[in-house]
Design an enzyme around this catalytic site. Sequence first.
Site, short mmCIF file in Angstrom:
data_model
loop_
_atom_site.label_atom_id
_atom_site.label_comp_id
_atom_site.label_asym_id
_atom_site.label_seq_id
_atom_site.Cartn_x
_atom_site.Cartn_y
_atom_site.Cartn_z
N ASN A 66 -5.75 6.57 4.60
CA ASN A 66 -6.90 7.76 4.01
C ASN A 66 -7.26 9.10 4.11
O ASN A 66 -8.57 10.20 4.31
CB ASN A 66 -8.50 6.85 5.25
CG ASN A 66 -8.95 5.51 4.87
OD1 ASN A 66 -7.79 4.91 4.07
ND2 ASN A 66 -9.36 4.99 5.45
N HIS A 104 0.72 -1.10 0.35
CA HIS A 104 -0.08 0.28 -0.22
C HIS A 104 1.03 1.15 0.57
O HIS A 104 0.27 1.90 -0.67
CB HIS A 104 -0.41 -0.11 0.87
CG HIS A 104 -2.09 0.36 1.15
ND1 HIS A 104 -2.86 0.82 -0.11
CD2 HIS A 104 -3.19 0.87 1.84
CE1 HIS A 104 -4.27 1.44 -0.15
NE2 HIS A 104 -4.19 1.43 0.82
N ASN A 113 -9.04 4.75 -0.73
CA ASN A 113 -8.74 5.55 -0.83
C ASN A 113 -8.06 6.75 -0.32
O ASN A 113 -8.50 8.03 0.08
CB ASN A 113 -9.16 5.05 0.94
CG ASN A 113 -9.91 3.69 1.60
OD1 ASN A 113 -11.15 4.19 0.24
ND2 ASN A 113 -9.76 3.14 2.09
#
Length: 214
Positions: A96, A46, A142
């Site tokens: 996020n 990620h 996100n």
Amino acid sequence: MQPPSLLRARMWPSRARSWCVLEPRPPGQRWLVAGLGNPGLPGTRHSVGMAVLGQLARRLGVAESWARDRRCAADLALAPLGDAQLVLLRPRRLMNANGRSVARAAELFGLTAEEVYLVHDELDKPLGKLALKLGGSARGHNGVRSCISCLNSSAMPRLRIGIGRPTHPDAVEAHVLGCFSPAEQELLPLLLDRATDLLLDHIRERSQGPSSGP
């Protein structure tokens, strides 16, 4: 006499302003390049966008120039690219909320959404595949969704780094937050080099164009 810690606290914003805001704008184009990810989780799929930013900083000779800017909660480094200037950014907020750091930095440097590059992982592409997308939806990412919301625009160019999607839907979270396997790590150096080449070539081409639009 004031305590040294208080003096440092009062001096820091002055240094940050002189570095980020008061520095004369270069004669050419200025671009912001943001590597999306989770701070404190290097090596995870990620956060591959942050790994690309690290490689980009090394390529441009500014790997030792990262400085923390508390106003945008990010690490920043400035790098020349011909007549243009790159503002490299690694958010210190969770994925996020990456958009808050990106939007604040764009504001500080007087940049539009079209002048902001996002570099991030892409589940729907296998590891090793790259794509440079000009604007569009977040496609479930996100970090990109946060940037679209905070910049109030979906026009940002995005360099999408394939990390592959696991077969079972329930394994997606563990996959993106997990570290690259040993076999995948062998592919990373070439992948980071190719991603850096693609990004720099695209920025150079846009910097030479008649306008800053994609």
